[in-house]
Design a protein around this motif. Structure first.
Motif, mmCIF file in Angstrom:
data_model
loop_
_atom_site.group_PDB
_atom_site.id
_atom_site.type_symbol
_atom_site.label_atom_id
_atom_site.label_comp_id
_atom_site.label_asym_id
_atom_site.label_seq_id
_atom_site.Cartn_x
_atom_site.Cartn_y
_atom_site.Cartn_z
ATOM 1 N N LYS A 5 2.068 -3.486 -15.668
ATOM 2 C CA LYS A 5 2.176 -3.576 -14.195
ATOM 3 C C LYS A 5 3.354 -2.753 -13.669
ATOM 4 O O LYS A 5 4.314 -3.279 -13.114
ATOM 5 N N PRO A 6 3.293 -1.423 -13.825
ATOM 6 C CA PRO A 6 4.428 -0.575 -13.466
ATOM 7 C C PRO A 6 4.753 -0.558 -11.976
ATOM 8 O O PRO A 6 5.858 -0.165 -11.595
ATOM 9 N N LYS A 48 1.391 3.719 -11.847
ATOM 10 C CA LYS A 48 2.254 3.104 -10.842
ATOM 11 C C LYS A 48 1.794 3.528 -9.454
ATOM 12 O O LYS A 48 1.496 4.700 -9.208
ATOM 13 N N PHE A 49 1.745 2.556 -8.514
ATOM 14 C CA PHE A 49 1.329 2.843 -7.147
ATOM 15 C C PHE A 49 2.541 2.816 -6.222
ATOM 16 O O PHE A 49 3.579 2.210 -6.531
ATOM 17 N N GLU A 90 -1.692 0.400 -1.510
ATOM 18 C CA GLU A 90 -2.378 1.371 -2.358
ATOM 19 C C GLU A 90 -2.966 0.688 -3.594
ATOM 20 O O GLU A 90 -4.084 0.989 -4.016
ATOM 21 N N LEU A 91 -2.217 -0.260 -4.162
ATOM 22 C CA LEU A 91 -2.699 -1.007 -5.331
ATOM 23 C C LEU A 91 -3.955 -1.806 -4.992
ATOM 24 O O LEU A 91 -4.941 -1.786 -5.735
ATOM 25 N N ILE A 95 -7.621 -1.540 -6.697
ATOM 26 C CA ILE A 95 -8.262 -2.678 -7.365
ATOM 27 C C ILE A 95 -9.661 -2.891 -6.797
ATOM 28 O O ILE A 95 -10.617 -3.182 -7.529
ATOM 29 N N ARG A 96 -9.783 -2.742 -5.478
ATOM 30 C CA ARG A 96 -11.093 -2.903 -4.849
ATOM 31 C C ARG A 96 -12.064 -1.848 -5.399
ATOM 32 O O ARG A 96 -13.230 -2.162 -5.713
#
Length: 316
Positions: free
Chosen positions: A248-249, A289-290, A295-296, A300-301
């Motif tokens: 999880k950066p 990394k986001f 943005e994350l 994911i969506r």
């Protein structure tokens, strides 16, 4: 299927209880991939024709783990999964020989005379590259010689796909490189992880994608960090989802131990403390990394949509 733990030398009680004319497949069989399956199918077929039990002898822990040699970094099929797969293949007896430093010094002659002959192994079935005994001195040719007129030996030939020999080391390499398609082709099934759903950081629920944090219950080969389309089984219920393997950066800096977070589609039940099996089917993208949470969430969506599409047409 009966499971028989063995140590060297086997006790008289164990030998007396389990000695019988049998066809035995022997090998490490980590992964139980397509090549291993061909060895075991050969043994099953022979045993059926001869109307005798079919057994498998494997060695645990992995010799590389005990001897601290080679590129060992976990199991493709921990012993519990190996048992389930062998049972499904029609194996009657599974012998699990304890591998330790003392057993590593046993000569090929001692192994045959102290283990195989007393168990009354009629035919041993091995792969073309089978090695046994101190420093791997024994091979299938020596096994045949040592068997003499008391035990015959059948050797399964290399199993190839697209001109390449299927191997456990090749599957490990494919998983480390994110080549899940190759790993699944060579395994002949999905790659499976299992563990207990434990407390995580609970960040997923705050951004609309709750995840189950999986604490693995054995020392598995860990695939490349990234996002995967998966199917999970919890309490007998099969569910589709997406899993992130990584550190999880976006939220953490530094080299941390990988976590396994599974977002299950159309699921909203409390499952902390329950056992979850996760079958990995498709590699979607590497972990990255986001710039921020928005943005994350968007990624994911997209990952979830991609996973749904991929899983709708999975081969397995």
């Amino acid at each position: 299927m009966i499971t028989v733990p063995l140590s060297y030398p086997p006790t008289a009680e164990v030998l007396q209880k389990h000695a019988r004319s049998q066809v035995m497949a022997m090998g490490q069989f980590d992964g139980l991939h397509m090549g291993h399956q061909s060895v075991i199918r050969t043994a099953v077929s022979l045993a059926e024709r001869r109307q005798c039990p079919v057994s498998v002898m494997t060695f645990h822990p992995h010799p590389k783990e005990v001897m601290k040699k080679g590129d060992y970094e976990g199991y493709l099929t921990p012993i519990a999964e190996k048992k389930a797969l062998l049972r499904s293949m029609g194996v009657d007896v599974l012998y699990i020989m304890e591998f330790n430093e003392a057993f590593s010094r046993v000569t090929p002659q001692q192994f045959v005379e102290d283990v195989l002959f007393p168990l009354q192994v009629q035919t041993a079935v091995v792969g073309f590259d089978f090695r046994f005994g101190h420093r791997g001195e024994g091979d299938e040719s020596m096994l045949r010689e040592l068997g003499g007129d008391r035990m015959t030996v059948e050797t399964a030939q290399p199993f190839e796909l697209n001109g390449e020999k299927v191997s456990s080391s090749g599957i490990r390499k494919a998983l480390r490189e994110g080549d899940l398609a190759r790993a699944l082709d060579w395994l002949g099934r999905s790659y499976r992880l299992q563990g207990i759903v434990s407390d995580g950081e609970k960040r997923g629920r705050t951004i609309g994608f709750p995840t189950a944090n999986l604490r693995l219950d054995d020392n598995y080969v860990i695939p490349m960090k990234g996002v995967y389309a998966v199917r999970a089984t919890v309490d007998g219920e099969q569910l589709k989802g997406v899993m992130n393997v990584g550190v999880k950066p976006t939220f953490h800096e530094g080299d941390l131990k990988p976590s396994f977070e599974v977002h299950l589609f159309d699921f909203n039940r409390q499952i902390y403390g329950e056992t979850m099996a996760v079958e990995m089917y498709h590699f979607i993208r590497p972990e990255r990394k986001f710039s921020g949470v928005q943005e994350l969430v968007a990624q994911i969506r997209n990952d979830a949509d991609t996973a749904r599409q991929l899983l709708s047409s999975s081969r397995f």
